[in-house]
Write an enzyme that holds these catalytic residues in place. Sequence first.
Site, mmCIF file in Angstrom:
data_model
loop_
_atom_site.group_PDB
_atom_site.id
_atom_site.type_symbol
_atom_site.label_atom_id
_atom_site.label_comp_id
_atom_site.label_asym_id
_atom_site.label_seq_id
_atom_site.Cartn_x
_atom_site.Cartn_y
_atom_site.Cartn_z
ATOM 1 N N GLY A 25 0.832 -1.189 0.000
ATOM 2 C CA GLY A 25 0.000 0.000 0.000
ATOM 3 C C GLY A 25 0.869 1.242 0.000
ATOM 4 O O GLY A 25 2.095 1.158 -0.139
ATOM 5 N N MET A 27 1.495 3.188 2.489
ATOM 6 C CA MET A 27 2.249 3.384 3.730
ATOM 7 C C MET A 27 3.285 2.309 3.968
ATOM 8 O O MET A 27 4.276 2.543 4.646
ATOM 9 C CB MET A 27 1.289 3.413 4.927
ATOM 10 C CG MET A 27 0.336 4.548 4.895
ATOM 11 S SD MET A 27 0.590 5.897 6.032
ATOM 12 C CE MET A 27 1.293 5.261 7.481
ATOM 13 N N VAL A 30 3.606 -5.704 3.309
ATOM 14 C CA VAL A 30 3.520 -6.887 4.154
ATOM 15 C C VAL A 30 4.147 -8.039 3.379
ATOM 16 O O VAL A 30 3.759 -8.314 2.236
ATOM 17 C CB VAL A 30 2.068 -7.212 4.531
ATOM 18 C CG1 VAL A 30 2.012 -8.454 5.417
ATOM 19 C CG2 VAL A 30 1.428 -6.043 5.245
ATOM 20 N N LYS A 45 5.208 -6.614 8.543
ATOM 21 C CA LYS A 45 4.733 -5.350 7.976
ATOM 22 C C LYS A 45 5.750 -4.266 8.319
ATOM 23 O O LYS A 45 6.176 -4.159 9.472
ATOM 24 C CB LYS A 45 3.368 -4.983 8.546
ATOM 25 C CG LYS A 45 2.853 -3.626 8.078
ATOM 26 C CD LYS A 45 1.550 -3.256 8.777
ATOM 27 C CE LYS A 45 0.440 -4.175 8.331
ATOM 28 N NZ LYS A 45 -0.864 -3.748 8.891
ATOM 29 N N ASP A 140 -10.729 1.455 12.312
ATOM 30 C CA ASP A 140 -10.687 1.051 10.908
ATOM 31 C C ASP A 140 -11.214 -0.373 10.744
ATOM 32 O O ASP A 140 -10.615 -1.211 10.065
ATOM 33 C CB ASP A 140 -9.264 1.154 10.368
ATOM 34 C CG ASP A 140 -9.234 1.146 8.838
ATOM 35 O OD1 ASP A 140 -10.280 1.448 8.225
ATOM 36 O OD2 ASP A 140 -8.181 0.834 8.259
ATOM 37 N N LYS A 142 -13.242 -2.949 9.055
ATOM 38 C CA LYS A 142 -13.814 -3.165 7.727
ATOM 39 C C LYS A 142 -13.522 -4.601 7.320
ATOM 40 O O LYS A 142 -12.713 -5.302 7.939
ATOM 41 C CB LYS A 142 -13.245 -2.183 6.710
ATOM 42 C CG LYS A 142 -11.740 -2.284 6.532
ATOM 43 C CD LYS A 142 -11.250 -1.245 5.541
ATOM 44 C CE LYS A 142 -9.742 -1.349 5.325
ATOM 45 N NZ LYS A 142 -9.260 -0.335 4.372
ATOM 46 N N ASN A 145 -9.993 -5.895 6.935
ATOM 47 C CA ASN A 145 -9.211 -6.063 8.163
ATOM 48 C C ASN A 145 -9.746 -7.197 9.031
ATOM 49 O O ASN A 145 -9.318 -7.355 10.174
ATOM 50 C CB ASN A 145 -9.193 -4.765 8.976
ATOM 51 C CG ASN A 145 -8.231 -3.752 8.391
ATOM 52 O OD1 ASN A 145 -7.300 -4.092 7.666
ATOM 53 N ND2 ASN A 145 -8.458 -2.472 8.697
ATOM 54 N N ASP A 162 -4.734 -5.078 12.106
ATOM 55 C CA ASP A 162 -4.449 -3.639 12.015
ATOM 56 C C ASP A 162 -5.178 -2.797 13.065
ATOM 57 O O ASP A 162 -5.961 -1.902 12.735
ATOM 58 C CB ASP A 162 -4.799 -3.108 10.617
ATOM 59 C CG ASP A 162 -3.885 -3.688 9.561
ATOM 60 O OD1 ASP A 162 -2.841 -4.246 9.927
ATOM 61 O OD2 ASP A 162 -4.219 -3.595 8.363
#
Length: 482
Positions: A25, A27, A30, A45, A140, A142, A145, A162
Amino acid sequence: MLGGAVKPGDVLGGKYAVERVLGAGGMGVVVAAKHVDLGQRVAIKFMLAEAMTDPAHAERFLREARSAVRLKSAHAARVLDVGRLGNGEPFMVMEYLEGRDLDAELQARGPLPPHVAIDYVLQVSEALAEAHGLGMIHRDVKLKNLFLTASVDGRPLVKVLDFGLAKTIGPHGDVSLTATSSVFGSPQYMSPEQMRSAKDVDSRSDVWSLGVCLYELLTGRVPFDAPSVAEICAMVLKEPAPPPSQHMRGLSVELDDVVLKCLEKDLSRRFQSVAELAFALQAFTTDEGAARRILHVMRSAQEIAHAPPKVVVNDAEELATSGATTMKARDSGAPTRRADERLMRPQHIGAFVGIALMGFVGAGGITMAVTTRAARPAESAPSPSPSPSPAASSSAERREASPAPSSRSTKEPPPSSATEEPAGPAAKAAKTTPAGGRPKPSAPGRPASPPPAKATATATASTVRTPPEKPKTGPGSGGDYM
Protein backbone atom coordinates in the site's frame (compact mmCIF):
# COMPACT_ATOMS: atom_id res chain seq x y z
CA MET A 1 12.49 -4.95 -5.13
CA LEU A 2 9.75 -4.12 -2.66
CA GLY A 3 9.46 -0.37 -2.95
CA GLY A 4 13.24 -0.06 -2.70
CA ALA A 5 13.13 -1.28 0.92
CA VAL A 6 13.46 -5.08 1.02
CA LYS A 7 13.55 -7.94 -1.47
CA PRO A 8 13.20 -11.72 -1.27
CA GLY A 9 16.22 -13.26 0.42
CA ASP A 10 16.88 -10.26 2.68
CA VAL A 11 17.21 -11.04 6.41
CA LEU A 12 15.43 -8.56 8.66
CA GLY A 13 16.58 -8.06 12.21
CA GLY A 14 19.19 -10.76 11.75
CA LYS A 15 16.60 -13.56 12.00
CA TYR A 16 13.70 -13.16 9.51
CA ALA A 17 14.37 -14.22 5.90
CA VAL A 18 11.97 -12.55 3.44
CA GLU A 19 10.18 -14.97 1.08
CA ARG A 20 7.51 -13.10 -0.90
CA VAL A 21 5.14 -10.13 -0.90
CA LEU A 22 1.69 -10.59 0.67
CA GLY A 23 0.38 -7.05 0.14
CA ALA A 24 1.45 -3.48 -0.48
CA GLY A 25 0.00 0.00 0.00
CA GLY A 26 0.97 3.63 0.13
CA MET A 27 2.25 3.38 3.73
CA GLY A 28 4.02 0.05 3.72
CA VAL A 29 4.44 -3.54 2.61
CA VAL A 30 3.52 -6.89 4.15
CA VAL A 31 5.79 -9.82 3.34
CA ALA A 32 5.97 -13.48 4.25
CA ALA A 33 9.17 -14.46 6.02
CA LYS A 34 10.64 -17.36 7.97
CA HIS A 35 12.64 -17.37 11.18
CA VAL A 36 16.12 -18.55 10.19
CA ASP A 37 16.66 -20.57 13.39
CA LEU A 38 13.15 -21.76 14.33
CA GLY A 39 11.76 -22.21 10.82
CA GLN A 40 8.58 -20.42 11.90
CA ARG A 41 6.72 -18.60 9.13
CA VAL A 42 5.64 -15.07 10.02
CA ALA A 43 4.15 -12.01 8.34
CA ILE A 44 6.18 -8.79 8.54
CA LYS A 45 4.73 -5.35 7.98
CA PHE A 46 7.05 -2.39 7.61
CA MET A 47 6.72 1.24 6.62
CA LEU A 48 8.07 2.62 3.36
CA ALA A 49 10.54 5.50 3.20
CA GLU A 50 7.87 7.79 1.68
CA ALA A 51 5.74 7.43 4.79
CA MET A 52 8.70 8.16 7.05
CA THR A 53 8.83 11.83 6.14
CA ASP A 54 6.54 12.50 9.09
CA PRO A 55 8.14 11.13 12.29
CA ALA A 56 4.67 10.89 13.85
CA HIS A 57 3.77 8.04 11.51
CA ALA A 58 6.69 5.88 12.65
CA GLU A 59 5.95 6.62 16.28
CA ARG A 60 2.28 5.76 15.83
CA PHE A 61 3.26 2.55 14.01
CA LEU A 62 5.33 1.31 16.95
CA ARG A 63 2.88 2.57 19.56
CA GLU A 64 0.01 0.64 18.00
CA ALA A 65 2.22 -2.45 17.74
CA ARG A 66 2.87 -2.27 21.48
CA SER A 67 -0.87 -1.95 22.08
CA ALA A 68 -1.64 -4.98 19.90
CA VAL A 69 0.78 -7.08 21.95
CA ARG A 70 -1.53 -6.63 24.93
CA LEU A 71 -4.40 -8.42 23.18
CA LYS A 72 -4.75 -12.09 24.16
CA SER A 73 -7.96 -12.91 22.30
CA ALA A 74 -7.87 -15.76 19.81
CA HIS A 75 -9.71 -13.42 17.45
CA ALA A 76 -6.96 -10.82 17.31
CA ALA A 77 -3.88 -11.27 15.13
CA ARG A 78 -0.88 -11.75 17.43
CA VAL A 79 2.07 -9.40 17.25
CA LEU A 80 5.29 -11.30 17.94
CA ASP A 81 8.05 -8.74 17.60
CA VAL A 82 8.98 -5.24 16.47
CA GLY A 83 12.23 -3.81 15.16
CA ARG A 84 13.86 -1.40 12.72
CA LEU A 85 15.61 -1.82 9.42
CA GLY A 86 19.11 -0.55 8.81
CA ASN A 87 17.74 2.77 7.52
CA GLY A 88 15.59 3.24 10.62
CA GLU A 89 12.28 2.12 9.11
CA PRO A 90 10.20 0.22 11.71
CA PHE A 91 8.74 -3.21 11.09
CA MET A 92 6.21 -5.39 12.92
CA VAL A 93 6.31 -9.20 13.07
CA MET A 94 2.89 -10.89 13.23
CA GLU A 95 1.59 -14.43 13.13
CA TYR A 96 1.27 -15.86 9.66
CA LEU A 97 -2.35 -16.59 8.71
CA GLU A 98 -3.55 -18.85 5.92
CA GLY A 99 -6.89 -17.91 4.39
CA ARG A 100 -8.40 -14.68 3.07
CA ASP A 101 -10.10 -11.59 4.39
CA LEU A 102 -13.88 -11.33 4.54
CA ASP A 103 -13.94 -8.90 1.62
CA ALA A 104 -12.42 -11.58 -0.62
CA GLU A 105 -14.76 -14.17 0.93
CA LEU A 106 -17.77 -12.00 0.09
CA GLN A 107 -16.57 -11.47 -3.49
CA ALA A 108 -16.16 -15.22 -3.90
CA ARG A 109 -19.40 -16.39 -2.24
CA GLY A 110 -21.76 -13.44 -2.40
CA PRO A 111 -24.05 -12.50 0.51
CA LEU A 112 -23.72 -14.93 3.39
CA PRO A 113 -26.54 -16.73 5.22
CA PRO A 114 -27.63 -14.73 8.27
CA HIS A 115 -26.39 -17.29 10.82
CA VAL A 116 -22.94 -17.37 9.17
CA ALA A 117 -22.65 -13.58 8.94
CA ILE A 118 -23.75 -13.19 12.56
CA ASP A 119 -21.27 -15.82 13.73
CA TYR A 120 -18.43 -13.92 12.06
CA VAL A 121 -19.55 -10.63 13.60
CA LEU A 122 -19.72 -12.18 17.07
CA GLN A 123 -16.15 -13.44 16.70
CA VAL A 124 -15.04 -9.94 15.75
CA SER A 125 -16.99 -8.55 18.71
CA GLU A 126 -14.98 -10.72 21.11
CA ALA A 127 -11.70 -9.23 19.89
CA LEU A 128 -13.10 -5.71 20.02
CA ALA A 129 -14.49 -6.32 23.51
CA GLU A 130 -10.98 -6.95 24.83
CA ALA A 131 -9.55 -3.98 22.95
CA HIS A 132 -12.29 -1.65 24.18
CA GLY A 133 -11.86 -2.92 27.71
CA LEU A 134 -8.18 -2.02 27.52
CA GLY A 135 -9.04 1.45 26.17
CA MET A 136 -8.10 0.77 22.53
CA ILE A 137 -10.28 1.95 19.61
CA HIS A 138 -9.68 0.28 16.29
CA ARG A 139 -11.04 3.11 14.09
CA ASP A 140 -10.69 1.05 10.91
CA VAL A 141 -13.00 -1.95 11.25
CA LYS A 142 -13.81 -3.16 7.73
CA LEU A 143 -14.03 -6.47 5.86
CA LYS A 144 -10.46 -6.18 4.55
CA ASN A 145 -9.21 -6.06 8.16
CA LEU A 146 -11.20 -9.15 9.17
CA PHE A 147 -9.26 -12.28 8.19
CA LEU A 148 -10.97 -15.65 7.81
CA THR A 149 -8.81 -18.65 8.66
CA ALA A 150 -9.39 -21.99 10.40
CA SER A 151 -8.93 -23.03 14.01
CA VAL A 152 -7.10 -26.17 15.11
CA ASP A 153 -10.31 -28.23 14.90
CA GLY A 154 -11.13 -26.88 11.44
CA ARG A 155 -13.90 -24.47 12.36
CA PRO A 156 -13.96 -20.99 10.73
CA LEU A 157 -11.95 -18.49 12.77
CA VAL A 158 -12.07 -14.74 12.20
CA LYS A 159 -9.17 -12.56 13.33
CA VAL A 160 -9.04 -8.78 13.49
CA LEU A 161 -6.03 -7.10 11.88
CA ASP A 162 -4.45 -3.64 12.01
CA PHE A 163 -5.54 -2.22 15.35
CA GLY A 164 -5.45 1.53 15.17
CA LEU A 165 -3.32 1.81 12.00
CA ALA A 166 -3.86 4.81 9.73
CA LYS A 167 -4.78 4.19 6.12
CA THR A 168 -4.42 6.44 3.08
CA ILE A 169 -6.68 7.79 0.36
CA GLY A 170 -6.18 5.80 -2.87
CA PRO A 171 -7.21 6.12 -6.51
CA HIS A 172 -10.79 6.15 -7.75
CA GLY A 173 -12.58 2.85 -7.30
CA ASP A 174 -10.98 2.07 -3.94
CA VAL A 175 -11.74 4.85 -1.53
CA SER A 176 -9.78 3.24 1.33
CA LEU A 177 -7.38 5.72 2.88
CA THR A 178 -4.15 4.11 1.67
CA ALA A 179 -2.03 7.22 1.17
CA THR A 180 -0.30 9.19 3.87
CA SER A 181 -3.00 11.29 5.54
CA SER A 182 -4.18 12.52 8.91
CA VAL A 183 -7.59 10.95 8.29
CA PHE A 184 -8.22 7.57 9.93
CA GLY A 185 -10.49 4.86 8.57
CA SER A 186 -12.37 4.03 5.39
CA PRO A 187 -15.26 6.41 4.52
CA GLN A 188 -17.84 3.66 3.83
CA TYR A 189 -17.22 2.25 7.35
CA MET A 190 -16.59 5.46 9.25
CA SER A 191 -19.06 6.76 11.83
CA PRO A 192 -20.37 10.35 11.61
CA GLU A 193 -18.43 11.40 14.70
CA GLN A 194 -15.23 9.92 13.26
CA MET A 195 -15.65 11.99 10.13
CA ARG A 196 -15.96 15.12 12.23
CA SER A 197 -13.01 14.35 14.52
CA ALA A 198 -11.02 11.12 14.53
CA LYS A 199 -9.50 11.97 17.92
CA ASP A 200 -12.81 12.30 19.76
CA VAL A 201 -14.32 8.88 19.02
CA ASP A 202 -15.00 6.13 21.52
CA SER A 203 -15.90 2.44 21.30
CA ARG A 204 -19.34 3.24 19.84
CA SER A 205 -17.58 4.31 16.64
CA ASP A 206 -16.35 0.73 16.23
CA VAL A 207 -19.95 -0.43 16.83
CA TRP A 208 -21.03 1.63 13.83
CA SER A 209 -18.27 0.13 11.66
CA LEU A 210 -19.17 -3.38 12.82
CA GLY A 211 -22.79 -2.70 11.87
CA VAL A 212 -21.65 -1.72 8.37
CA CYS A 213 -19.73 -5.00 8.13
CA LEU A 214 -22.79 -7.00 9.14
CA TYR A 215 -24.91 -5.03 6.66
CA GLU A 216 -22.43 -5.83 3.88
CA LEU A 217 -22.15 -9.54 4.75
CA LEU A 218 -25.96 -9.88 4.65
CA THR A 219 -26.64 -7.85 1.50
CA GLY A 220 -23.37 -7.79 -0.45
CA ARG A 221 -23.20 -3.99 -0.34
CA VAL A 222 -22.44 -1.20 2.13
CA PRO A 223 -25.29 1.06 3.33
CA PHE A 224 -23.62 4.25 2.08
CA ASP A 225 -21.78 4.24 -1.24
CA ALA A 226 -20.97 6.82 -3.89
CA PRO A 227 -18.24 7.53 -6.48
CA SER A 228 -16.42 10.08 -4.34
CA VAL A 229 -15.35 10.41 -0.73
CA ALA A 230 -17.23 13.72 -0.36
CA GLU A 231 -20.51 12.16 -1.43
CA ILE A 232 -20.03 9.23 0.90
CA CYS A 233 -19.35 11.57 3.82
CA ALA A 234 -22.48 13.59 3.04
CA MET A 235 -24.60 10.43 3.02
CA VAL A 236 -23.13 9.17 6.30
CA LEU A 237 -23.70 12.52 8.02
CA LYS A 238 -27.22 13.23 6.77
CA GLU A 239 -29.07 10.29 5.23
CA PRO A 240 -30.61 7.36 7.15
CA ALA A 241 -29.44 3.87 6.27
CA PRO A 242 -31.92 1.77 4.27
CA PRO A 243 -33.02 -1.51 5.93
CA PRO A 244 -30.94 -4.54 4.87
CA SER A 245 -34.11 -6.39 3.83
CA GLN A 246 -34.57 -3.72 1.15
CA HIS A 247 -31.59 -5.22 -0.69
CA MET A 248 -31.93 -8.88 0.41
CA ARG A 249 -35.30 -10.55 0.64
CA GLY A 250 -35.91 -13.00 3.42
CA LEU A 251 -34.22 -11.00 6.18
CA SER A 252 -36.46 -10.51 9.20
CA VAL A 253 -37.62 -7.18 10.50
CA GLU A 254 -36.06 -7.99 13.86
CA LEU A 255 -32.64 -8.40 12.23
CA ASP A 256 -33.20 -5.14 10.34
CA ASP A 257 -33.78 -3.38 13.65
CA VAL A 258 -30.53 -4.72 15.13
CA VAL A 259 -28.46 -3.63 12.13
CA LEU A 260 -30.09 -0.19 11.92
CA LYS A 261 -29.50 0.41 15.64
CA CYS A 262 -25.78 -0.01 14.98
CA LEU A 263 -26.11 2.76 12.36
CA GLU A 264 -27.88 5.32 14.55
CA LYS A 265 -26.30 8.75 14.07
CA ASP A 266 -27.34 9.70 17.61
CA LEU A 267 -24.80 8.08 19.92
CA SER A 268 -27.30 7.72 22.73
CA ARG A 269 -29.61 5.60 20.53
CA ARG A 270 -26.82 3.34 19.24
CA PHE A 271 -25.65 0.16 20.98
CA GLN A 272 -23.39 1.37 23.74
CA SER A 273 -20.93 -1.54 23.49
CA VAL A 274 -20.16 -4.62 21.42
CA ALA A 275 -21.45 -6.68 24.35
CA GLU A 276 -24.87 -5.04 24.07
CA LEU A 277 -24.84 -5.74 20.34
CA ALA A 278 -23.94 -9.37 21.04
CA PHE A 279 -26.96 -9.81 23.32
CA ALA A 280 -29.19 -8.38 20.59
CA LEU A 281 -27.77 -10.89 18.09
CA GLN A 282 -28.08 -13.81 20.52
CA ALA A 283 -31.53 -14.75 19.20
CA PHE A 284 -30.15 -15.27 15.68
CA THR A 285 -27.30 -17.67 16.53
CA THR A 286 -26.92 -21.17 17.91
CA ASP A 287 -23.98 -20.14 20.10
CA GLU A 288 -25.99 -19.51 23.26
CA GLY A 289 -23.02 -18.45 25.38
CA ALA A 290 -21.50 -15.98 22.90
CA ALA A 291 -22.98 -12.82 24.40
CA ARG A 292 -22.07 -13.67 27.99
CA ARG A 293 -18.57 -14.64 26.90
CA ILE A 294 -18.10 -11.31 25.14
CA LEU A 295 -19.36 -9.42 28.18
CA HIS A 296 -16.96 -11.37 30.42
CA VAL A 297 -14.03 -10.60 28.12
CA MET A 298 -14.83 -6.89 28.16
CA ARG A 299 -15.19 -6.73 31.95
CA SER A 300 -12.00 -8.72 32.52
CA ALA A 301 -10.08 -6.38 30.23
CA GLN A 302 -11.49 -3.38 32.09
CA GLU A 303 -10.27 -4.82 35.39
CA ILE A 304 -6.79 -5.32 33.93
CA ALA A 305 -6.73 -1.79 32.53
CA HIS A 306 -7.71 -0.24 35.88
CA ALA A 307 -5.58 -2.51 38.08
CA PRO A 308 -2.61 -0.80 39.82
CA PRO A 309 0.78 -1.66 38.34
CA LYS A 310 2.53 -4.60 39.97
CA VAL A 311 5.96 -3.73 41.33
CA VAL A 312 8.50 -6.51 40.79
CA VAL A 313 11.47 -6.53 43.17
CA ASN A 314 14.47 -8.75 43.58
CA ASP A 315 13.60 -12.01 45.35
CA ALA A 316 16.39 -11.60 47.90
CA GLU A 317 15.32 -8.05 48.68
CA GLU A 318 11.69 -9.12 49.03
CA LEU A 319 12.59 -11.96 51.40
CA ALA A 320 14.88 -9.74 53.44
CA THR A 321 12.23 -7.03 53.69
CA SER A 322 9.47 -9.44 54.69
CA GLY A 323 11.77 -11.16 57.20
CA ALA A 324 12.80 -7.87 58.80
CA THR A 325 9.20 -6.77 59.07
CA THR A 326 8.17 -10.04 60.70
CA MET A 327 11.01 -9.91 63.22
CA LYS A 328 10.17 -6.34 64.14
CA ALA A 329 6.56 -7.28 64.73
CA ARG A 330 7.55 -10.18 66.95
CA ASP A 331 10.12 -8.20 68.89
CA SER A 332 7.63 -5.46 69.64
CA GLY A 333 4.92 -7.89 70.68
CA ALA A 334 2.53 -6.44 68.10
CA PRO A 335 0.76 -9.03 65.96
CA THR A 336 1.14 -8.88 62.22
CA ARG A 337 -1.81 -8.18 59.99
CA ARG A 338 -2.01 -11.85 58.97
CA ALA A 339 -2.12 -12.85 62.63
CA ASP A 340 -4.89 -10.30 63.21
CA GLU A 341 -6.85 -11.80 60.34
CA ARG A 342 -6.49 -15.29 61.80
CA LEU A 343 -7.62 -14.05 65.21
CA MET A 344 -10.73 -12.53 63.69
CA ARG A 345 -11.88 -15.75 62.04
CA PRO A 346 -15.27 -16.99 63.35
CA GLN A 347 -14.00 -20.41 64.43
CA HIS A 348 -11.20 -18.81 66.45
CA ILE A 349 -13.59 -16.36 68.11
CA GLY A 350 -15.80 -19.28 69.10
CA ALA A 351 -12.82 -21.12 70.60
CA PHE A 352 -11.86 -18.07 72.65
CA VAL A 353 -15.42 -17.69 73.96
CA GLY A 354 -15.47 -21.37 74.95
CA ILE A 355 -12.18 -21.08 76.83
CA ALA A 356 -13.41 -17.96 78.61
CA LEU A 357 -16.63 -19.71 79.68
CA MET A 358 -14.66 -22.72 80.91
CA GLY A 359 -12.41 -20.46 82.98
CA PHE A 360 -15.42 -18.64 84.40
CA VAL A 361 -17.17 -21.89 85.37
CA GLY A 362 -13.96 -23.29 86.88
CA ALA A 363 -13.31 -20.15 88.90
CA GLY A 364 -16.88 -20.15 90.19
CA GLY A 365 -16.56 -23.78 91.27
CA ILE A 366 -13.35 -23.09 93.17
CA THR A 367 -14.88 -20.08 94.91
CA MET A 368 -17.95 -22.08 95.99
CA ALA A 369 -15.76 -24.88 97.36
CA VAL A 370 -13.60 -22.49 99.38
CA THR A 371 -16.66 -20.69 100.74
CA THR A 372 -18.32 -23.97 101.77
CA ARG A 373 -15.30 -25.32 103.58
CA ALA A 374 -14.65 -21.98 105.25
CA ALA A 375 -18.19 -21.95 106.63
CA ARG A 376 -17.75 -25.35 108.39
CA PRO A 377 -16.48 -25.27 112.03
CA ALA A 378 -13.07 -26.78 112.59
CA GLU A 379 -13.61 -30.26 114.08
CA SER A 380 -10.02 -31.12 114.92
CA ALA A 381 -9.04 -27.94 116.77
CA PRO A 382 -10.31 -27.60 120.41
CA SER A 383 -10.29 -23.80 120.24
CA PRO A 384 -9.91 -21.09 117.57
CA SER A 385 -6.32 -20.72 116.48
CA PRO A 386 -4.59 -17.51 115.50
CA SER A 387 -4.90 -16.35 111.89
CA PRO A 388 -2.45 -18.24 109.67
CA SER A 389 0.10 -16.45 107.56
CA PRO A 390 -0.88 -15.55 103.95
CA ALA A 391 1.45 -18.15 102.44
CA ALA A 392 0.10 -20.97 104.59
CA SER A 393 -3.50 -19.87 103.94
CA SER A 394 -2.90 -19.90 100.22
CA SER A 395 -1.45 -23.42 100.40
CA ALA A 396 -4.39 -24.63 102.48
CA GLU A 397 -6.93 -23.07 100.12
CA ARG A 398 -5.38 -24.79 97.13
CA ARG A 399 -5.56 -28.16 98.88
CA GLU A 400 -9.11 -27.58 100.06
CA ALA A 401 -10.32 -26.23 96.71
CA SER A 402 -9.49 -29.49 94.98
CA PRO A 403 -12.85 -31.33 94.58
CA ALA A 404 -13.05 -34.77 96.09
CA PRO A 405 -13.24 -37.57 93.52
CA SER A 406 -16.73 -38.80 92.93
CA SER A 407 -17.94 -42.34 92.68
CA ARG A 408 -17.51 -42.24 88.87
CA SER A 409 -13.73 -41.71 89.13
CA THR A 410 -12.86 -44.80 91.24
CA LYS A 411 -10.61 -46.13 88.50
CA GLU A 412 -8.68 -42.87 88.27
CA PRO A 413 -5.06 -43.24 89.48
CA PRO A 414 -4.28 -41.48 92.77
CA PRO A 415 -2.51 -38.12 92.55
CA SER A 416 1.23 -38.05 92.77
CA SER A 417 2.72 -37.82 96.25
CA ALA A 418 5.02 -35.09 95.02
CA THR A 419 1.94 -32.91 94.48
CA GLU A 420 0.24 -33.56 97.85
CA GLU A 421 3.20 -33.98 100.23
CA PRO A 422 5.98 -31.40 100.51
CA ALA A 423 9.42 -32.99 100.49
CA GLY A 424 11.67 -33.10 103.62
CA PRO A 425 11.16 -33.12 107.37
CA ALA A 426 10.66 -29.41 107.51
CA ALA A 427 7.76 -29.68 105.11
CA LYS A 428 6.15 -32.41 107.21
CA ALA A 429 6.48 -30.25 110.29
CA ALA A 430 4.93 -27.38 108.39
CA LYS A 431 1.92 -29.55 107.49
CA THR A 432 1.20 -30.36 111.19
CA THR A 433 2.18 -26.99 112.68
CA PRO A 434 -0.10 -23.94 112.40
CA ALA A 435 1.33 -20.58 111.51
CA GLY A 436 1.16 -19.40 115.16
CA GLY A 437 3.90 -21.84 116.21
CA ARG A 438 1.69 -24.10 118.33
CA PRO A 439 1.89 -27.81 117.64
CA LYS A 440 -1.30 -29.32 116.27
CA PRO A 441 -2.87 -31.86 118.64
CA SER A 442 -1.88 -35.35 117.65
CA ALA A 443 -4.18 -38.28 117.29
CA PRO A 444 -5.14 -40.14 120.47
CA GLY A 445 -2.55 -42.67 121.59
CA ARG A 446 0.27 -40.98 119.66
CA PRO A 447 2.60 -38.55 121.43
CA ALA A 448 3.08 -35.23 119.73
CA SER A 449 6.64 -34.50 118.66
CA PRO A 450 8.00 -31.15 119.67
CA PRO A 451 8.20 -28.62 116.84
CA PRO A 452 11.69 -27.98 115.50
CA ALA A 453 13.16 -24.55 115.71
CA LYS A 454 12.09 -21.99 113.14
CA ALA A 455 9.28 -24.26 111.90
CA THR A 456 7.13 -21.32 110.80
CA ALA A 457 9.82 -19.84 108.58
CA THR A 458 10.60 -23.24 107.08
CA ALA A 459 6.94 -23.96 106.35
CA THR A 460 6.52 -20.60 104.63
CA ALA A 461 9.59 -21.07 102.47
CA SER A 462 8.60 -24.62 101.61
CA THR A 463 5.12 -23.52 100.65
CA VAL A 464 6.40 -20.85 98.27
CA ARG A 465 8.62 -23.33 96.40
CA THR A 466 5.85 -25.95 96.06
CA PRO A 467 4.76 -26.16 92.35
CA PRO A 468 1.06 -25.66 91.56
CA GLU A 469 -1.11 -28.70 91.54
CA LYS A 470 -2.01 -30.32 88.26
CA PRO A 471 -5.64 -29.76 87.26
CA LYS A 472 -8.01 -32.64 87.71
CA THR A 473 -9.48 -34.21 84.62
CA GLY A 474 -12.32 -36.21 86.16
CA PRO A 475 -16.01 -35.35 86.03
CA GLY A 476 -16.88 -32.04 87.62
CA SER A 477 -13.33 -30.70 87.28
CA GLY A 478 -14.02 -28.70 84.08
CA GLY A 479 -11.83 -31.04 82.00
CA ASP A 480 -14.79 -32.21 79.91
CA TYR A 481 -14.94 -28.69 78.34
CA MET A 482 -11.42 -28.96 76.98
